[in-house]
Design a protein around this motif. Structure first.
Motif, PDB file in Angstrom:
ATOM      1  N   LYS A   1       0.816  -1.217   0.000  1.00  0.00           N
ATOM      2  CA  LYS A   1       0.000   0.000   0.000  1.00  0.00           C
ATOM      3  C   LYS A   1       0.855   1.275   0.000  1.00  0.00           C
ATOM      4  CE  LYS A   1      -4.080  -1.950   0.266  1.00  0.00           C
ATOM      5  NZ  LYS A   1      -5.117  -1.759  -0.742  1.00  0.00           N
ATOM      6  N   GLY A   2       2.171   1.122   0.061  1.00  0.00           N
ATOM      7  CA  GLY A   2       3.065   2.266  -0.014  1.00  0.00           C
ATOM      8  C   GLY A   2       3.248   3.002   1.302  1.00  0.00           C
ATOM      9  N   LEU A   3       2.969   2.346   2.425  1.00  0.00           N
ATOM     10  CA  LEU A   3       3.100   3.000   3.725  1.00  0.00           C
ATOM     11  C   LEU A   3       4.538   3.003   4.226  1.00  0.00           C
ATOM     12  CD1 LEU A   3      -0.083   1.590   5.494  1.00  0.00           C
ATOM     13  CD2 LEU A   3       0.202   3.744   4.279  1.00  0.00           C
ATOM     14  N   LEU A   4       5.346   2.065   3.777  1.00  0.00           N
ATOM     15  CA  LEU A   4       6.763   2.044   4.112  1.00  0.00           C
ATOM     16  C   LEU A   4       7.490   1.180   3.101  1.00  0.00           C
ATOM     17  CD1 LEU A   4       7.781  -0.257   7.028  1.00  0.00           C
ATOM     18  CD2 LEU A   4       5.588  -0.456   5.942  1.00  0.00           C
ATOM     19  N   THR A   5       8.794   1.367   3.042  1.00  0.00           N
ATOM     20  CA  THR A   5       9.614   0.601   2.110  1.00  0.00           C
ATOM     21  C   THR A   5      10.859   0.120   2.841  1.00  0.00           C
ATOM     22  OG1 THR A   5       8.855   2.030   0.313  1.00  0.00           O
ATOM     23  CG2 THR A   5      10.776   0.645  -0.138  1.00  0.00           C
ATOM     24  N   PRO A   6      10.844  -1.133   3.281  1.00  0.00           N
ATOM     25  CA  PRO A   6      12.050  -1.645   3.949  1.00  0.00           C
ATOM     26  C   PRO A   6      13.171  -1.840   2.927  1.00  0.00           C
ATOM     27  CG  PRO A   6      10.449  -3.405   3.656  1.00  0.00           C
ATOM     28  CD  PRO A   6       9.787  -2.140   3.195  1.00  0.00           C
TER      29      PRO A   6
ATOM     30  N   LEU B   1      -4.379   3.026  13.015  1.00  0.00           N
ATOM     31  CA  LEU B   1      -5.400   1.996  12.794  1.00  0.00           C
ATOM     32  C   LEU B   1      -6.260   1.815  14.047  1.00  0.00           C
ATOM     33  CD1 LEU B   1      -3.301  -0.653  10.828  1.00  0.00           C
ATOM     34  CD2 LEU B   1      -5.137   0.802   9.914  1.00  0.00           C
ATOM     35  N   ASP B   2      -5.624   1.869  15.224  1.00  0.00           N
ATOM     36  CA  ASP B   2      -6.371   1.757  16.485  1.00  0.00           C
ATOM     37  C   ASP B   2      -7.347   2.917  16.660  1.00  0.00           C
ATOM     38  OD1 ASP B   2      -5.054  -0.580  17.089  1.00  0.00           O
ATOM     39  OD2 ASP B   2      -3.683   0.347  18.556  1.00  0.00           O
ATOM     40  N   GLU B   3      -7.032   4.069  16.081  1.00  0.00           N
ATOM     41  CA  GLU B   3      -7.917   5.229  16.153  1.00  0.00           C
ATOM     42  C   GLU B   3      -9.067   5.139  15.160  1.00  0.00           C
ATOM     43  OE1 GLU B   3      -5.756   8.925  15.964  1.00  0.00           O
ATOM     44  OE2 GLU B   3      -4.281   8.221  17.420  1.00  0.00           O
ATOM     45  N   GLY B   4      -9.059   4.103  14.317  1.00  0.00           N
ATOM     46  CA  GLY B   4     -10.174   3.876  13.404  1.00  0.00           C
ATOM     47  C   GLY B   4      -9.927   4.261  11.963  1.00  0.00           C
ATOM     48  N   LEU B   5      -8.722   4.686  11.613  1.00  0.00           N
ATOM     49  CA  LEU B   5      -8.439   5.027  10.227  1.00  0.00           C
ATOM     50  C   LEU B   5      -8.254   3.765   9.397  1.00  0.00           C
ATOM     51  CD1 LEU B   5      -7.654   7.715  11.740  1.00  0.00           C
ATOM     52  CD2 LEU B   5      -6.068   8.090   9.866  1.00  0.00           C
ATOM     53  N   ASN B   6      -8.612   3.858   8.125  1.00  0.00           N
ATOM     54  CA  ASN B   6      -8.295   2.767   7.217  1.00  0.00           C
ATOM     55  C   ASN B   6      -6.904   3.018   6.633  1.00  0.00           C
ATOM     56  OD1 ASN B   6      -8.602   4.673   5.161  1.00  0.00           O
ATOM     57  ND2 ASN B   6     -10.647   3.970   4.593  1.00  0.00           N
ATOM     58  N   LEU B   7      -6.403   2.096   5.816  1.00  0.00           N
ATOM     59  CA  LEU B   7      -5.032   2.239   5.312  1.00  0.00           C
ATOM     60  C   LEU B   7      -4.869   3.451   4.407  1.00  0.00           C
ATOM     61  CD1 LEU B   7      -3.987  -1.473   4.685  1.00  0.00           C
ATOM     62  CD2 LEU B   7      -3.381   0.026   6.591  1.00  0.00           C
TER      63      LEU B   7
ATOM     64  N   GLY C   1      -6.436   6.279   4.794  1.00  0.00           N
ATOM     65  CA  GLY C   1      -6.350   7.392   5.735  1.00  0.00           C
ATOM     66  C   GLY C   1      -5.002   7.440   6.420  1.00  0.00           C
ATOM     67  N   VAL C   2      -4.481   6.270   6.784  1.00  0.00           N
ATOM     68  CA  VAL C   2      -3.166   6.190   7.413  1.00  0.00           C
ATOM     69  C   VAL C   2      -2.104   6.746   6.472  1.00  0.00           C
ATOM     70  CG1 VAL C   2      -1.369   4.600   8.216  1.00  0.00           C
ATOM     71  CG2 VAL C   2      -3.743   4.277   8.954  1.00  0.00           C
ATOM     72  N   LYS C   3      -2.182   6.350   5.203  1.00  0.00           N
ATOM     73  CA  LYS C   3      -1.191   6.827   4.230  1.00  0.00           C
ATOM     74  C   LYS C   3      -1.249   8.348   4.118  1.00  0.00           C
ATOM     75  CE  LYS C   3       0.584   6.213  -0.399  1.00  0.00           C
ATOM     76  NZ  LYS C   3       0.514   5.501  -1.664  1.00  0.00           N
ATOM     77  N   LEU C   4      -2.450   8.889   4.066  1.00  0.00           N
ATOM     78  CA  LEU C   4      -2.604  10.337   3.967  1.00  0.00           C
ATOM     79  C   LEU C   4      -2.043  11.040   5.204  1.00  0.00           C
ATOM     80  CD1 LEU C   4      -3.664  12.753   2.385  1.00  0.00           C
ATOM     81  CD2 LEU C   4      -5.892  12.365   3.447  1.00  0.00           C
ATOM     82  N   VAL C   5      -2.338  10.515   6.389  1.00  0.00           N
ATOM     83  CA  VAL C   5      -1.822  11.115   7.624  1.00  0.00           C
ATOM     84  C   VAL C   5      -0.292  11.086   7.632  1.00  0.00           C
ATOM     85  CG1 VAL C   5      -1.629  10.799  10.127  1.00  0.00           C
ATOM     86  CG2 VAL C   5      -3.873  10.716   9.033  1.00  0.00           C
TER      87      VAL C   5
END
Length: 150
Positions: A63-68, A93-99, A101-105
């Motif tokens: 999903k492009g959230l990190l790149t090891p 994710l615990d706060e209720g965001l989807n992936l 939303g997480v990427k945007l944050v």
């Protein structure tokens, strides 16, 4: 570690000036090129350290959230910076965001850190220009005083 690809720019675990707990290297902790960027953890170790499954780590990468980093053989190696990003993903994710939303944050937080750094630089430039201006005004006042005397 020879044969590793360079890390991508990603969440560094905090606000401006946030650094890691590891030291050394030529760059400050948390700065690109520091030990925080060195991929040392295998996927199973990274998953255990952040309390998630290794399939989630693969999903976050897709999903492009990190790149090891990757070894020449293609094995993922996670850095301290990656672990911070994974912890932040978990918190969001615990706060209720989807992936999405997480990427945007994460992107907005990175952009904000850049803007804060830019603002610091501009503030310093402003202080220097004000000091120069004060000196020039004093010089002008002296020059005008000398001209009126002569």
């Amino acid at each position: 570690m020879a044969g590793l690809q360079g890390p991508s720019k990603e969440y560094d675990g905090g606000g401006p000036g946030a650094g890691g707990t590891s030291g050394g290297g030529s760059a400050p902790d948390g700065a690109p090129g520091s030990r925080d960027d060195q991929g040392v953890y295998a996927i199973s170790v990274a998953a255990e350290l952040v309390g998630t499954g290794h399939q989630n780590l693969r999903l976050y990468e897709r999903k492009g959230l990190l790149t090891p980093e990757r070894t020449d053989g293609g094995t993922r190696r996670y850095s301290e910076r990656n672990l911070k990003t994974l912890r932040r993903i978990g918190a969001l994710l615990d706060e209720g965001l989807n992936l999405a939303g997480v990427k945007l944050v994460l992107e907005l937080e990175e952009e904000n850190r850049g803007l804060v750094e830019d603002n610091r630089g501009l503030s310093e430039d402003n202080r220097e220009l004000r000091a120069d201006n004060k000196g020039l005004r004093a010089d002008l006042k002296k020059a005008r005083g000398s001209a009126s005397e002569g």
